[in-house]
Design an enzyme around this catalytic site. Structure first.
Site, PDB file in Angstrom:
ATOM      1  N   GLU A  56      23.046  71.263  52.982  1.00 11.20           N
ATOM      2  CA  GLU A  56      21.698  70.723  53.177  1.00 11.20           C
ATOM      3  C   GLU A  56      20.942  71.412  54.313  1.00 11.20           C
ATOM      4  O   GLU A  56      19.704  71.439  54.314  1.00 11.20           O
ATOM      5  CB  GLU A  56      21.751  69.211  53.413  1.00 11.20           C
ATOM      6  CG  GLU A  56      22.200  68.389  52.195  1.00 11.20           C
ATOM      7  CD  GLU A  56      23.708  68.220  52.074  1.00 11.20           C
ATOM      8  OE1 GLU A  56      24.455  68.922  52.815  1.00 11.20           O
ATOM      9  OE2 GLU A  56      24.150  67.387  51.261  1.00 11.20           O
ATOM     10  N   PHE A 118      28.635  52.379  53.254  1.00 11.43           N
ATOM     11  CA  PHE A 118      29.146  53.711  52.949  1.00 11.43           C
ATOM     12  C   PHE A 118      27.993  54.719  52.937  1.00 11.43           C
ATOM     13  O   PHE A 118      26.969  54.498  52.295  1.00 11.43           O
ATOM     14  CB  PHE A 118      29.866  53.706  51.594  1.00 11.43           C
ATOM     15  CG  PHE A 118      30.352  55.067  51.192  1.00 11.43           C
ATOM     16  CD1 PHE A 118      31.327  55.727  51.939  1.00 11.43           C
ATOM     17  CD2 PHE A 118      29.829  55.714  50.079  1.00 11.43           C
ATOM     18  CE1 PHE A 118      31.766  56.999  51.587  1.00 11.43           C
ATOM     19  CE2 PHE A 118      30.262  56.980  49.707  1.00 11.43           C
ATOM     20  CZ  PHE A 118      31.224  57.625  50.469  1.00 11.43           C
ATOM     21  N   GLN A 119      28.165  55.793  53.649  1.00 13.23           N
ATOM     22  CA  GLN A 119      27.167  56.870  53.772  1.00 13.23           C
ATOM     23  C   GLN A 119      25.826  56.374  54.296  1.00 13.23           C
ATOM     24  O   GLN A 119      24.767  56.820  53.871  1.00 13.23           O
ATOM     25  CB  GLN A 119      27.000  57.615  52.443  1.00 13.23           C
ATOM     26  CG  GLN A 119      28.262  58.403  52.104  1.00 13.23           C
ATOM     27  CD  GLN A 119      28.102  59.396  50.991  1.00 13.23           C
ATOM     28  OE1 GLN A 119      27.338  59.185  50.062  1.00 13.23           O
ATOM     29  NE2 GLN A 119      28.845  60.489  51.072  1.00 13.23           N
ATOM     30  N   LYS A 168      18.093  53.074  47.982  1.00 11.20           N
ATOM     31  CA  LYS A 168      18.507  53.171  46.574  1.00 11.20           C
ATOM     32  C   LYS A 168      17.788  52.143  45.686  1.00 11.20           C
ATOM     33  O   LYS A 168      17.372  52.451  44.572  1.00 11.20           O
ATOM     34  CB  LYS A 168      20.027  52.938  46.526  1.00 11.20           C
ATOM     35  CG  LYS A 168      20.709  53.587  45.390  1.00 11.20           C
ATOM     36  CD  LYS A 168      22.206  53.533  45.531  1.00 11.20           C
ATOM     37  CE  LYS A 168      22.809  54.014  44.208  1.00 11.20           C
ATOM     38  NZ  LYS A 168      24.248  54.056  44.224  1.00 11.20           N
TER      39      LYS A 168
END
Ligand SMILES: Cc1ncc(C[n+]2csc(CCOP(=O)(O)OP(=O)(O)O)c2C)c(N)n1
Length: 573
Positions: A56, A118-119, A168
């Protein structure tokens, strides 16, 4: 996937419709869990090119290279957590060099934010000090207007990076799509037109000056003011010196160009700064690599500072006459206000004496391969018209001295942050933007290894980039400082035992590659590289190991302390 209804769309659909409205051609990206919905939609999209990178950080430098070469906004798309944090160096780089990029990061669902999900990474918090602005989109209804604002902020005023964090659930939610026509942001109204009285005053001061100097920065290129600059400088016969980011704003082949100023600038440019009576700064920010010791910088001059960013004024150097505005408009107005050109005849005589006193020189007769020779040959073959993307270190400074840029948007480099690993990916971005001129990436052997994985990206997309690797088996610029200022303790800068076989590495990634240590091969290899259009090509130049870049004004010092050549050990005794 078809749009959900007439105008009802998911966040993912709105994302792409908004990019279409912004006329985005390329997105440099890498998928992951938080952006899967976007990638699901992307699968069916044909009119937007997604470039799959290998890291990235590479994506952000590609977006920068694309933005700098094209003048358009570069776009990045990555996932949450490590995907987002990997963009941080590129974002900081774009911030320091005022490069317009928009970085979209995935985020964990809104309900999990703050839960160490998570993440999860607080990328808005992390990038607050290194973005021009950043957003966390909390509701799909705000998505389109936020994207509109992001592009507007990135590309107007003093350009810079903007980050948009996309949870999300926002991407999966549905709402009616409407793209705003206009942006209104309270407190953000970039001032385009400079104050008329100040411009008049500047014209008066310049007209009667005897030793005026134009000090030109990257702002001139960003505002497309090079035509106005050329006209103004020529009509008034005023010398022009450029910063690292300003190179190309004025043709370096023109006798009125003094080349670059500052730490590794030409002797005559620095003497001119030190002795001028009026210094006109155009889209430059008086950074420390330019000023050296600030109290003794251009003390004899009346200083005029033209910049679109009011926070730049008086930040490093206190000036006599600030003009806040777009340098393109201000220069046109200034030209119109000039009643007579200044008499610069004696000033030119003096400058030309300085030019002769201490020219740029290198040893070209001992049969050894030197970076300066490679760059001069490249300059001759491309007539200063290639797009040159450099990394950070000695080779970067030699490019500023030996490649005579004649066009704007031709010199792409990491100036403010000085990010090793910039050139390779940034040249990929530039190569997507530029089709009618060669794109040449120039790196040292240290920096080349910092984003070497992106060679795969260049090979996969068959980009005709010419990768010139200047291999001196050292972290050359650091070695130079160790020799000059740190008692010759070459602590961890010798790479000769640990460098890989670069030709084999390139070949393993599908890239044609050559290596040489002889000046005799330079012409032929450059000819071959410039003619090759089937994909990338790498040429490794094994140059003299211990050469140094001269002149150098040591950090925080003045022109009085300039070092113009390596001291003979006998002279030092
Ligand atoms: C990411 C990063 N790490 C460290 C540095 C410090 N640094 C500046 S120049 C330099 C040496 C560069 O060596 P090389 O890439 O071989 O280029 P050369 O100076 O030899 O041309 C280093 C380590 C940096 N600028 N960027």
């Amino acid at each position: 996937m078809k749009p959900t209804s007439n105008k009802m769309m998911t966040g993912a659909e709105i994302f792409f419709e908004s990019l279409k409205k912004e006329k985005v051609e390329y997105v440099f990206g890498y998928p992951g869990g938080a952006v899967l919905k976007i990638y699901e939609r992307l699968y069916d999209i044909k009119d937007l090119k997604h470039i799959l990178v290998r890291h990235e950080q590479g994506a952000t430098h590609m977006a920068e290279g694309y933005a700098k070469a094209s003048g358009k906004v570069g776009v990045v798309l990555v996932t949450s957590g490590p995907g987002a944090t990997n963009t941080v160096t590129g974002i900081a780089d774009a911030y320091m060099d005022s490069v317009p990029i928009v970085v979209f990061t995935g985020q964990v669902p809104s309900t999990l934010i703050g839960n160490d999900a998570f993440q999860e990474a607080d990328i808005v918090g992390i990038t607050r000090p290194i973005t021009k602005h950043n957003f966390l989109v909390r509701d799909v209804k705000e998505l389109a207007s936020t994207i509109k604002k992001a592009f507007y902020i990135a590309s107007t005023g003093r350009p810079g990076p903007v980050l948009v964090d996309l949870p999300k659930d926002v991407i999966a939610s549905v709402c009616e799509f409407e793209y705003p026509e206009k942006v209104e942001l309270r407190g953000y109204n970039p001032n385009f037109v400079g104050h008329q009285n100040s411009i008049k005053k500047a014209a008066e001061v310049i007209s009667v000056s005897k030793k005026p100097l134009l000090y030109v920065g990257g702002g001139v290129i960003m505002s497309d003011a090079y035509r106005e600059l050329r006209l103004f400088a020529k009509e008034n016969n005023i010398p022009v010196t450029m910063t690292l980011q300003g190179l190309g704003a004025f043709p370096m082949t023109d006798s009125q160009s003094l080349g670059m100023l500052g730490m590794h600038g030409t002797y005559w440019a620095n003497m001119a700064v030190n002795n001028c009576d009026v210094l006109v700064s155009l889209g430059a920010r008086f950074d420390d690599r330019v000023t050296g010791k600030i109290d003794e910088f251009a003390t004899r001059s009346y200083k005029i500072h033209v910049d679109i960013d009011p926070t730049c004024i008086d930040k490093n150097v206190v000036v006599d006459l600030p003009i806040v505005g777009d340098v393109k408009h201000v220069l046109a107005e200034l030209a119109a206000e000039m009643n007579s050109a200044p008499d610069t005849k004696d000033w030119w005589e003096q400058i030309n004496k300085w030019r002769e006193e201490c020219p740029l020189e290198y040893n070209n007769s001992d049969g050894k391969l030197r970076t300066e020779y490679v760059l001069s040959t490249l300059n001759n073959k491309t007539e200063g018209k290639a797009v040159i993307v450099t990394d950070v270190g000695q080779h970067q400074m030699w490019v500023s001295q030996y490649y005579k840029f004649t066009e704007p948007r031709s010199h792409i480099t990491s100036g403010g942050l000085g990010t090793m690993g910039f050139s390779l990916p940034a040249s990929i971005g530039a190569s997507f933007a530029i089709k009618d001129r060669p794109v040449v990436s120039i790196s040292g052997d240290g920096g080349f290894q910092m984003n070497i994985q992106e060679l795969i990206t260049a090979a996969y997309y068959k980009l005709p980039i010419k990768f010139l690797l200047i291999n001196n088996s050292f972290l050359g610029m650091v070695r130079q400082w160790q020799e000059l200022f740190h008692n010759e303790k070459y602590s961890f800068t010798d790479l000769s035992d640990s460098n890989p076989d670069f030709v084999k590495v390139a070949e393993a990634m599908g890239i044609k590659a050559y290596s040489t240590d002889s000046p005799k091969d330079v012409e032929g290899l450059l000819d071959e590289a410039l003619a090759y259009d089937k994909g990338p090509i790498l040429i490794e130049f094994k140059v003299v190991k211990e050469d140094m870049v001269f002149p150098i004004i040591p950090a925080g010092k003045t022109i009085k302390e300039i070092i113009t050549k390596r001291l003979d050990p006998k002279e030092m005794m």
